[in-house]
Design an enzyme around this catalytic site. Sequence first.
Site, mmCIF file in Angstrom:
data_model
loop_
_atom_site.group_PDB
_atom_site.id
_atom_site.type_symbol
_atom_site.label_atom_id
_atom_site.label_comp_id
_atom_site.label_asym_id
_atom_site.label_seq_id
_atom_site.Cartn_x
_atom_site.Cartn_y
_atom_site.Cartn_z
ATOM 1 N N ARG A 144 11.521 -1.922 11.452
ATOM 2 C CA ARG A 144 10.477 -1.522 12.398
ATOM 3 C C ARG A 144 10.288 -2.608 13.453
ATOM 4 O O ARG A 144 10.348 -3.790 13.139
ATOM 5 C CB ARG A 144 9.156 -1.304 11.635
ATOM 6 N N LYS A 147 0.835 -1.213 0.000
ATOM 7 C CA LYS A 147 0.000 0.000 0.000
ATOM 8 C C LYS A 147 0.868 1.261 0.000
ATOM 9 O O LYS A 147 0.673 2.164 -0.806
ATOM 10 C CB LYS A 147 -0.935 0.015 1.227
ATOM 11 N N ARG A 166 11.426 -5.969 5.086
ATOM 12 C CA ARG A 166 11.249 -4.515 4.934
ATOM 13 C C ARG A 166 12.247 -3.749 5.812
ATOM 14 O O ARG A 166 12.487 -4.108 6.951
ATOM 15 C CB ARG A 166 9.815 -4.130 5.319
HETATM 16 P P1 ADP Z 1 2.245 -1.819 3.244
HETATM 17 O O1 ADP Z 1 2.259 -0.319 3.185
HETATM 18 O O2 ADP Z 1 1.037 -2.419 2.577
HETATM 19 O O3 ADP Z 1 2.455 -2.350 4.621
HETATM 20 P P2 ADP Z 1 4.828 -1.646 1.851
HETATM 21 O O4 ADP Z 1 4.512 -0.756 0.694
HETATM 22 O O5 ADP Z 1 5.582 -1.063 2.989
HETATM 23 O O6 ADP Z 1 3.468 -2.342 2.377
HETATM 24 O O7 ADP Z 1 5.589 -2.906 1.280
HETATM 25 C C1 ADP Z 1 6.038 -3.965 2.144
HETATM 26 C C2 ADP Z 1 7.415 -4.453 1.710
HETATM 27 O O8 ADP Z 1 7.313 -5.106 0.437
HETATM 28 C C3 ADP Z 1 8.443 -3.326 1.514
HETATM 29 O O9 ADP Z 1 9.694 -3.828 1.943
HETATM 30 C C4 ADP Z 1 8.445 -3.069 0.001
HETATM 31 O O10 ADP Z 1 9.709 -2.613 -0.466
HETATM 32 C C5 ADP Z 1 8.111 -4.455 -0.552
HETATM 33 N N1 ADP Z 1 7.282 -4.414 -1.773
HETATM 34 C C6 ADP Z 1 6.288 -3.545 -2.081
HETATM 35 N N2 ADP Z 1 5.719 -3.850 -3.258
HETATM 36 C C7 ADP Z 1 6.359 -4.967 -3.706
HETATM 37 C C8 ADP Z 1 6.233 -5.786 -4.890
HETATM 38 N N3 ADP Z 1 5.316 -5.528 -5.832
HETATM 39 N N4 ADP Z 1 7.055 -6.854 -4.996
HETATM 40 C C9 ADP Z 1 7.971 -7.124 -4.055
HETATM 41 N N5 ADP Z 1 8.146 -6.391 -2.927
HETATM 42 C C10 ADP Z 1 7.357 -5.333 -2.755
HETATM 43 P P1 ADP Z 2 1.339 -1.770 7.768
HETATM 44 O O1 ADP Z 2 0.770 -1.150 6.542
HETATM 45 O O2 ADP Z 2 2.662 -2.378 7.561
HETATM 46 O O3 ADP Z 2 0.394 -2.703 8.469
HETATM 47 P P2 ADP Z 2 1.058 0.778 9.121
HETATM 48 O O4 ADP Z 2 2.247 1.626 8.993
HETATM 49 O O5 ADP Z 2 -0.143 1.076 8.287
HETATM 50 O O6 ADP Z 2 1.544 -0.701 8.908
HETATM 51 O O7 ADP Z 2 0.556 0.758 10.630
HETATM 52 C C1 ADP Z 2 1.446 0.521 11.695
HETATM 53 C C2 ADP Z 2 0.671 0.444 13.001
HETATM 54 O O8 ADP Z 2 0.040 1.708 13.289
HETATM 55 C C3 ADP Z 2 -0.467 -0.556 13.062
HETATM 56 O O9 ADP Z 2 -0.015 -1.880 13.335
HETATM 57 C C4 ADP Z 2 -1.314 0.024 14.196
HETATM 58 O O10 ADP Z 2 -0.722 -0.216 15.476
HETATM 59 C C5 ADP Z 2 -1.208 1.514 13.935
HETATM 60 N N1 ADP Z 2 -2.270 1.966 13.013
HETATM 61 C C6 ADP Z 2 -2.104 2.454 11.751
HETATM 62 N N2 ADP Z 2 -3.287 2.757 11.194
HETATM 63 C C7 ADP Z 2 -4.235 2.446 12.118
HETATM 64 C C8 ADP Z 2 -5.663 2.502 12.132
HETATM 65 N N3 ADP Z 2 -6.346 2.926 11.062
HETATM 66 N N4 ADP Z 2 -6.308 2.111 13.255
HETATM 67 C C9 ADP Z 2 -5.634 1.680 14.337
HETATM 68 N N5 ADP Z 2 -4.298 1.573 14.390
HETATM 69 C C10 ADP Z 2 -3.583 1.946 13.291
#
Ligand code: ADP
Ligand code: ADP
Length: 209
Positions: free
Chosen positions: A155, A13, A122
């Site tokens: 993280r 995302k 990541r």
């Molecule tokens: P989210 O915001 O949904 O938690 P991220 O955008 O941070 O996910 O992506 C999670 C991990 O996967 C990061 O280390 C990123 O560099 C990697 N990543 C994102 N898109 C892809 C893809 N299409 N293929 C492989 N790795 C990806």
């Molecule tokens: P990822 O996309 O890798 O799951 P985020 O960066 O979106 O991680 O979120 C990290 C953390 O921040 C979540 O695990 C949660 O603890 C908190 N968080 C983020 N967005 C929300 C939300 N909409 N509601 C509650 N907690 C949230």
Amino acid sequence: MNLVFLGPPGAGKGTNASEAKNHFDIPHISTGDLFRSHIKGGTELGKQVQAILASGDLVPDSVTIAMVEDRFKQDDAKKGFILDGFPRTIAQADALSKMKNLDFVVNFVLDRDQIVARLSGRRMCKSTGRTYHILYNPPKVEGLDDETGEPLIQRDDDKPEAILNRLAVYEAQTAPLIEYYRERKLLLDIDAAPSPLEVLATLIEALKK
Ligand code: ADP
Ligand code: ADP
């Protein structure tokens, strides 16, 4: 364009939002990034949520909704937005529906093995928030941010125990939003498994329709 990016943690995302925001010239609003910047800045809110983020649990709805409401007051959000990581519960989705009309909710679909592989590899630059992956998207110099040269960190919530908890939290609290938005005819499923460039191209093409 008012967009929500939905999907399990690690689905891509944030990666797609940081490109799509330039394409559509709208702000990328990540609740995770907002919480992390409060933690980094040592604010009251930051102190309140630090342990919750580290464990992978969700911050209470009231706190999260108030933070998003506040972010929407900034001028840049008037022309549209990409919400990344919000809503994550039905209560948050109901609250959002009272604040904004949505154009699409993009559902990034990825299987569990790939989710775990993406999260555990990541890495992040603490000051810019830029995200890498040790195998799939490595920095130019191992362990260092491309722009600032600062050391990359993992993280706390990308460590194995927290990953398993986050996946359980996602299934219980966030996955029901898929049906919620499908019923409202807003859902757009995107296969998140291909390469970053392919996923982004598919996404931008799908949003033109
Ligand atoms: P989210 O915001 O949904 O938690 P991220 O955008 O941070 O996910 O992506 C999670 C991990 O996967 C990061 O280390 C990123 O560099 C990697 N990543 C994102 N898109 C892809 C893809 N299409 N293929 C492989 N790795 C990806
Ligand atoms: P990822 O996309 O890798 O799951 P985020 O960066 O979106 O991680 O979120 C990290 C953390 O921040 C979540 O695990 C949660 O603890 C908190 N968080 C983020 N967005 C929300 C939300 N909409 N509601 C509650 N907690 C949230």
